[in-house]
Design a protein around this motif. Sequence first.
Motif, PDB file in Angstrom:
ATOM      1  N   LEU A 133       0.850  -1.189   0.000  1.00  0.00           N
ATOM      2  CA  LEU A 133       0.000   0.000   0.000  1.00  0.00           C
ATOM      3  C   LEU A 133       0.884   1.237   0.000  1.00  0.00           C
ATOM      4  O   LEU A 133       1.932   1.268   0.638  1.00  0.00           O
ATOM      5  N   ASP A 134       0.436   2.272  -0.665  1.00  0.00           N
ATOM      6  CA  ASP A 134       1.171   3.528  -0.667  1.00  0.00           C
ATOM      7  C   ASP A 134       0.691   4.435   0.457  1.00  0.00           C
ATOM      8  O   ASP A 134       1.491   5.016   1.179  1.00  0.00           O
ATOM      9  N   HIS A 135      -0.614   4.589   0.593  1.00  0.00           N
ATOM     10  CA  HIS A 135      -1.190   5.374   1.685  1.00  0.00           C
ATOM     11  C   HIS A 135      -2.657   5.007   1.823  1.00  0.00           C
ATOM     12  O   HIS A 135      -3.213   4.315   0.979  1.00  0.00           O
ATOM     13  N   ILE A 136      -3.244   5.476   2.904  1.00  0.00           N
ATOM     14  CA  ILE A 136      -4.660   5.232   3.147  1.00  0.00           C
ATOM     15  C   ILE A 136      -5.289   6.542   3.598  1.00  0.00           C
ATOM     16  O   ILE A 136      -4.619   7.386   4.201  1.00  0.00           O
ATOM     17  N   SER A 137      -6.558   6.717   3.283  1.00  0.00           N
ATOM     18  CA  SER A 137      -7.272   7.934   3.635  1.00  0.00           C
ATOM     19  C   SER A 137      -8.542   7.575   4.395  1.00  0.00           C
ATOM     20  O   SER A 137      -9.217   6.610   4.045  1.00  0.00           O
ATOM     21  N   LEU A 138      -8.842   8.381   5.417  1.00  0.00           N
ATOM     22  CA  LEU A 138     -10.075   8.213   6.176  1.00  0.00           C
ATOM     23  C   LEU A 138     -10.874   9.504   6.123  1.00  0.00           C
ATOM     24  O   LEU A 138     -10.308  10.603   6.229  1.00  0.00           O
ATOM     25  N   LEU A 154       5.180   9.721  12.833  1.00  0.00           N
ATOM     26  CA  LEU A 154       4.417  10.313  11.737  1.00  0.00           C
ATOM     27  C   LEU A 154       3.932  11.693  12.157  1.00  0.00           C
ATOM     28  O   LEU A 154       3.383  11.853  13.251  1.00  0.00           O
ATOM     29  N   VAL A 155       4.123  12.673  11.296  1.00  0.00           N
ATOM     30  CA  VAL A 155       3.722  14.043  11.587  1.00  0.00           C
ATOM     31  C   VAL A 155       2.879  14.588  10.442  1.00  0.00           C
ATOM     32  O   VAL A 155       2.932  14.081   9.315  1.00  0.00           O
ATOM     33  N   ARG A 156       2.123  15.616  10.739  1.00  0.00           N
ATOM     34  CA  ARG A 156       1.331  16.273   9.699  1.00  0.00           C
ATOM     35  C   ARG A 156       2.289  17.019   8.784  1.00  0.00           C
ATOM     36  O   ARG A 156       3.061  17.853   9.216  1.00  0.00           O
ATOM     37  N   GLY A 172      -8.492  18.796   4.313  1.00  0.00           N
ATOM     38  CA  GLY A 172      -7.845  17.630   4.890  1.00  0.00           C
ATOM     39  C   GLY A 172      -6.391  17.857   5.215  1.00  0.00           C
ATOM     40  O   GLY A 172      -5.880  18.973   5.119  1.00  0.00           O
ATOM     41  N   SER A 173      -5.701  16.769   5.561  1.00  0.00           N
ATOM     42  CA  SER A 173      -4.287  16.813   5.916  1.00  0.00           C
ATOM     43  C   SER A 173      -3.626  15.491   5.577  1.00  0.00           C
ATOM     44  O   SER A 173      -4.259  14.429   5.616  1.00  0.00           O
ATOM     45  N   ASP A 174      -2.327  15.593   5.254  1.00  0.00           N
ATOM     46  CA  ASP A 174      -1.496  14.410   5.016  1.00  0.00           C
ATOM     47  C   ASP A 174      -0.545  14.224   6.193  1.00  0.00           C
ATOM     48  O   ASP A 174      -0.067  15.204   6.779  1.00  0.00           O
ATOM     49  N   TYR A 175      -0.237  12.966   6.485  1.00  0.00           N
ATOM     50  CA  TYR A 175       0.715  12.599   7.526  1.00  0.00           C
ATOM     51  C   TYR A 175       1.752  11.661   6.938  1.00  0.00           C
ATOM     52  O   TYR A 175       1.445  10.849   6.068  1.00  0.00           O
ATOM     53  N   GLY A 176       2.982  11.762   7.438  1.00  0.00           N
ATOM     54  CA  GLY A 176       4.034  10.866   6.986  1.00  0.00           C
ATOM     55  C   GLY A 176       5.285  11.040   7.814  1.00  0.00           C
ATOM     56  O   GLY A 176       5.354  11.879   8.718  1.00  0.00           O
ATOM     57  N   ALA A 177       6.292  10.248   7.473  1.00  0.00           N
ATOM     58  CA  ALA A 177       7.559  10.303   8.186  1.00  0.00           C
ATOM     59  C   ALA A 177       8.528  11.272   7.530  1.00  0.00           C
ATOM     60  O   ALA A 177       9.557  11.608   8.102  1.00  0.00           O
ATOM     61  N   MET A 178       8.225  11.708   6.300  1.00  0.00           N
ATOM     62  CA  MET A 178       9.074  12.690   5.636  1.00  0.00           C
ATOM     63  C   MET A 178       8.192  13.675   4.884  1.00  0.00           C
ATOM     64  O   MET A 178       7.072  13.355   4.493  1.00  0.00           O
ATOM     65  N   ALA A 179       8.704  14.865   4.709  1.00  0.00           N
ATOM     66  CA  ALA A 179       7.910  15.941   4.104  1.00  0.00           C
ATOM     67  C   ALA A 179       7.671  15.704   2.613  1.00  0.00           C
ATOM     68  O   ALA A 179       8.404  14.970   1.950  1.00  0.00           O
ATOM     69  N   GLY A 180       6.622  16.336   2.107  1.00  0.00           N
ATOM     70  CA  GLY A 180       6.335  16.307   0.684  1.00  0.00           C
ATOM     71  C   GLY A 180       5.398  15.183   0.294  1.00  0.00           C
ATOM     72  O   GLY A 180       5.106  14.278   1.065  1.00  0.00           O
ATOM     73  N   GLU A 208       1.727   8.943   3.970  1.00  0.00           N
ATOM     74  CA  GLU A 208       1.372   7.580   4.356  1.00  0.00           C
ATOM     75  C   GLU A 208      -0.083   7.478   4.790  1.00  0.00           C
ATOM     76  O   GLU A 208      -0.673   6.405   4.739  1.00  0.00           O
ATOM     77  N   PHE A 209      -0.643   8.611   5.228  1.00  0.00           N
ATOM     78  CA  PHE A 209      -1.982   8.616   5.787  1.00  0.00           C
ATOM     79  C   PHE A 209      -2.604   9.976   5.532  1.00  0.00           C
ATOM     80  O   PHE A 209      -1.934  11.007   5.653  1.00  0.00           O
ATOM     81  N   THR A 210      -3.875   9.992   5.170  1.00  0.00           N
ATOM     82  CA  THR A 210      -4.584  11.236   4.866  1.00  0.00           C
ATOM     83  C   THR A 210      -5.936  11.238   5.564  1.00  0.00           C
ATOM     84  O   THR A 210      -6.587  10.198   5.649  1.00  0.00           O
ATOM     85  N   ILE A 211      -6.330  12.405   6.052  1.00  0.00           N
ATOM     86  CA  ILE A 211      -7.688  12.593   6.534  1.00  0.00           C
ATOM     87  C   ILE A 211      -8.347  13.646   5.648  1.00  0.00           C
ATOM     88  O   ILE A 211      -7.707  14.620   5.253  1.00  0.00           O
ATOM     89  N   THR A 212      -9.606  13.422   5.309  1.00  0.00           N
ATOM     90  CA  THR A 212     -10.350  14.377   4.491  1.00  0.00           C
ATOM     91  C   THR A 212     -11.736  14.572   5.090  1.00  0.00           C
ATOM     92  O   THR A 212     -12.327  13.638   5.623  1.00  0.00           O
ATOM     93  N   VAL A 213     -12.231  15.800   4.992  1.00  0.00           N
ATOM     94  CA  VAL A 213     -13.572  16.101   5.480  1.00  0.00           C
ATOM     95  C   VAL A 213     -14.577  15.494   4.515  1.00  0.00           C
ATOM     96  O   VAL A 213     -14.500  15.691   3.300  1.00  0.00           O
ATOM     97  N   GLU A 214     -15.495  14.724   5.063  1.00  0.00           N
ATOM     98  CA  GLU A 214     -16.537  14.072   4.275  1.00  0.00           C
ATOM     99  C   GLU A 214     -17.850  14.187   5.027  1.00  0.00           C
ATOM    100  O   GLU A 214     -17.869  14.221   6.248  1.00  0.00           O
ATOM    101  N   SER A 215     -18.933  14.223   4.295  1.00  0.00           N
ATOM    102  CA  SER A 215     -20.238  14.208   4.959  1.00  0.00           C
ATOM    103  C   SER A 215     -20.680  12.761   5.119  1.00  0.00           C
ATOM    104  O   SER A 215     -20.335  11.902   4.311  1.00  0.00           O
ATOM    105  N   GLY A 216     -21.415  12.502   6.175  1.00  0.00           N
ATOM    106  CA  GLY A 216     -21.940  11.156   6.395  1.00  0.00           C
ATOM    107  C   GLY A 216     -20.880  10.099   6.634  1.00  0.00           C
ATOM    108  O   GLY A 216     -20.985   8.986   6.146  1.00  0.00           O
TER     109      GLY A 216
END
Length: 132
Positions: free
Chosen positions: A2-7, A28-30, A38-46, A51-59
């Motif tokens: 897996l490359d990354h996952i988003s919630l 892991l840092v933002r 939303g925001s991305d998180y990972g162990a290195m910048a850019g 590695e992980f993303t959060i996004t605003v979603e309805s429902g």
Amino acid sequence: MLDHISLGVTDLERARRFYDAALQPLGLVRTVDFQGRGSDYGAMAGQLGVEFTITVESGVSPLRGMHVCFRAPDRGSVRAFHNAALIAGGHDDGGPALRSQYHPDYYAAFVVDPDGHRIEAVCHAPEKAMIV
């Protein structure tokens, strides 16, 4: 594999506070905020470090049987993840412990984030080196 996952999350600032705190002990840092979306998180910048993303979603509705597991470098990091997640608004779903049903050195903790997603941190390393 897996490359990354988003919630999806319902309250971006609440989720940022939770994941900033819970993921920091795991290294892991933002790294990126995309405005109010939303925001991305990972162990290195850019973008290559995402590695992980959060996004605003309805429902937002967490899926039964699904969880996200982050690898921890050591058992202390698993304990720190669990503690930080609880302080930041998560709920306990299984404290730091060996889970030998998976393998003898499977040390993990589970929390539920503020949106109801089940999150795990695991360390697979033995506590002490094996003597052969």
